[in-house]
Motif scaffolding. Sequence first.
Motif, PDB file in Angstrom:
ATOM      1  N   UNK A   1      33.775  88.972  44.277  1.00 47.53           N
ATOM      2  CA  UNK A   1      35.139  89.143  43.781  1.00 47.53           C
ATOM      3  C   UNK A   1      35.786  87.769  43.696  1.00 47.53           C
ATOM      4  N   UNK A   2      36.400  87.480  42.550  1.00 49.52           N
ATOM      5  CA  UNK A   2      37.091  86.206  42.364  1.00 49.52           C
ATOM      6  C   UNK A   2      38.523  86.493  41.953  1.00 49.52           C
ATOM      7  N   UNK A   3      39.442  85.704  42.457  1.00 44.94           N
ATOM      8  CA  UNK A   3      40.838  85.888  42.077  1.00 44.94           C
ATOM      9  C   UNK A   3      41.532  84.537  42.059  1.00 44.94           C
ATOM     10  N   UNK A   4      42.567  84.453  41.235  1.00 42.78           N
ATOM     11  CA  UNK A   4      43.361  83.243  41.114  1.00 42.78           C
ATOM     12  C   UNK A   4      44.746  83.524  41.639  1.00 42.78           C
ATOM     13  N   UNK A   5      45.215  82.692  42.541  1.00 44.27           N
ATOM     14  CA  UNK A   5      46.554  82.845  43.092  1.00 44.27           C
ATOM     15  C   UNK A   5      47.565  82.378  42.058  1.00 44.27           C
ATOM     16  N   UNK A   6      48.494  83.263  41.688  1.00 46.92           N
ATOM     17  CA  UNK A   6      49.448  82.936  40.639  1.00 46.92           C
ATOM     18  C   UNK A   6      50.866  83.161  41.089  1.00 46.92           C
ATOM     19  N   UNK A   7      51.822  82.657  40.297  1.00 51.39           N
ATOM     20  CA  UNK A   7      53.227  82.820  40.618  1.00 51.39           C
ATOM     21  C   UNK A   7      53.710  81.724  41.547  1.00 51.39           C
ATOM     22  N   UNK A   8      54.878  81.967  42.150  1.00 52.85           N
ATOM     23  CA  UNK A   8      55.478  80.974  43.038  1.00 52.85           C
ATOM     24  C   UNK A   8      54.722  80.911  44.358  1.00 52.85           C
ATOM     25  N   UNK A   9      54.644  79.710  44.927  1.00 52.88           N
ATOM     26  CA  UNK A   9      54.025  79.538  46.240  1.00 52.88           C
ATOM     27  C   UNK A   9      55.093  79.669  47.314  1.00 52.88           C
ATOM     28  N   UNK A  10      54.743  80.093  48.560  1.00 53.81           N
ATOM     29  CA  UNK A  10      53.395  80.551  48.929  1.00 53.81           C
ATOM     30  C   UNK A  10      53.081  81.897  48.306  1.00 53.81           C
ATOM     31  N   UNK A  11      51.826  82.048  47.899  1.00 57.33           N
ATOM     32  CA  UNK A  11      51.443  83.233  47.148  1.00 57.33           C
ATOM     33  C   UNK A  11      51.375  84.449  48.071  1.00 57.33           C
ATOM     34  N   UNK A  12      52.197  85.452  47.755  1.00 55.83           N
ATOM     35  CA  UNK A  12      52.178  86.682  48.515  1.00 55.83           C
ATOM     36  C   UNK A  12      51.754  87.818  47.603  1.00 55.83           C
ATOM     37  N   UNK A  13      51.133  88.808  48.157  1.00 53.48           N
ATOM     38  CA  UNK A  13      50.666  89.935  47.367  1.00 53.48           C
ATOM     39  C   UNK A  13      49.901  90.900  48.226  1.00 53.48           C
ATOM     40  N   UNK A  14      49.327  91.926  47.603  1.00 52.15           N
ATOM     41  CA  UNK A  14      48.558  92.906  48.384  1.00 52.15           C
ATOM     42  C   UNK A  14      47.330  92.271  49.013  1.00 52.15           C
ATOM     43  N   UNK A  15      46.934  92.799  50.138  1.00 52.12           N
ATOM     44  CA  UNK A  15      45.755  92.290  50.831  1.00 52.12           C
ATOM     45  C   UNK A  15      44.501  92.673  50.062  1.00 52.12           C
ATOM     46  N   UNK A  16      43.482  91.840  50.161  1.00 51.01           N
ATOM     47  CA  UNK A  16      42.223  92.074  49.450  1.00 51.01           C
ATOM     48  C   UNK A  16      41.349  92.988  50.304  1.00 51.01           C
ATOM     49  N   UNK A  17      41.596  94.286  50.179  1.00 49.39           N
ATOM     50  CA  UNK A  17      40.898  95.243  51.042  1.00 49.39           C
ATOM     51  C   UNK A  17      39.718  95.918  50.368  1.00 49.39           C
TER      52      UNK A  17
END
Length: 458
Positions: free
Chosen positions: A331-347
């Motif tokens: 699985x690959x993902x790119x952190x996007x948007x404003x830092x620090x990058x927050x989002x759903x956990x990679x479960x």
Amino acid sequence: MGQTLTGLLTSVRAIAGRPGTPAQGRPGGGPDQALLAALRLCGDHLSALAAAGPLTDARRTRLIASIGALTTACSTPGTDAFDALLRTGQQALDSGGEAEARLALALADEATALRARSKGAWRLRGNALDALGRGEEAITAYERHLALQQNTAASRDVERRIATLRAAGDRIDEALTLFRAGADTEASGADTEVSGADTEVSGAAARLSRHLPAAEARTAFTDLVRLRTAEHGAGDPAVRRLATLYAEHRRLSDRDPVADPLLGGAEPIGVPGLRRLVAGRTVCLVADTPRTAEQEQRPGSPLAALIEGYDLVVRCDEARHTAPAARTDLHACTLGGDTPWKGPRWDRRAGARLVFGDPLPHWRLALRSRLVPGAQDRVGDATLRRPLHDPALLGEEAGAGPASTAYTVLRLLDFLGTPARVDLIGFEGPAALSPREREWVGTRTANTDDTAVRITLR
């Protein structure tokens, strides 16, 4: 700095009094006695710094500035100095010395006396005790912090630290159990005289306890292993187990059980590890589209059979359509948007996970907060976080514009040059690559059909 330090010490003494002479209560509601006691402790520390000679350590200079802010807060009517007290304690810890850690603990004690339900005060106390090697007491303070902390995400670092301290103590307990079992076995055998070596080993075991300060426990543990090895030899099974426990205790004492920034026992992999992972294998990148997801989930569908035939299945970013149980080897993902990058956990379960992002501190923070223990076996380390722009890898100019995660993975696989084959599946319509990315893919396309775009790597 000498005059500044002297002037600050004079101000502290004027407000809080000298050691052993508590300041008189101020009519009209002056600083709380616990704050005055904390200020006197700071005065004692300033006096010791002044006696030590010129200051050259920037961290101690920042601590002096923090004490100055606390002094101002205590002398200003109507000002709540509690936050300044906590900041001074934290700055003392950040200074790194044993004397500063003792100051931080003393300030934390005054802070908990002021506000027994302050989660910040209890965490400061736990951190100070931890820095002084008093692990069991630190656990108690950390647990008080957790009982007051409502934000579970903010508690994870503390929970991990408690687990580390307990695990280190458990290694000592097991070592002592192992020693006692061996001693009982030896005592039940043939009558033998108690030698000086036996007495020395027993003494080392008697000194060892999980409640000792870390440095003392380490010394006693070292002595026990050394003496037991000399007595029975390194080949003895009990000695081998004792040596393993000792090594694990040292590792846990030096750092948390999971190396920053990974979680849950995942193995960090860099460029060499990723190259080995993909070497000689067939790889497919599967797009997250409704059409692809529907066909993949349909029993007996040609697309499902095609995907299952690859050695490595790669999926990118957050899955919106793909089934939760769909096979994902990488699985690959790119952190996007404003830092620090927050989002759903990679479960979602993945064999390996690559996370692309820059700058480094925010990338680390994102991994700490979003990786789920047990959801991956391997995690790309910091050397793989910006493959397109890293001079050690592809070294593209940052001005080329943002790149999709799929394109970043393709370029990285092309750079590694070890997969037997790489195919794109479902990258049309909403999942289509940008014109620049399609152009790059087009120069390497060996075959195109209704299901896959086959790439020939250099």
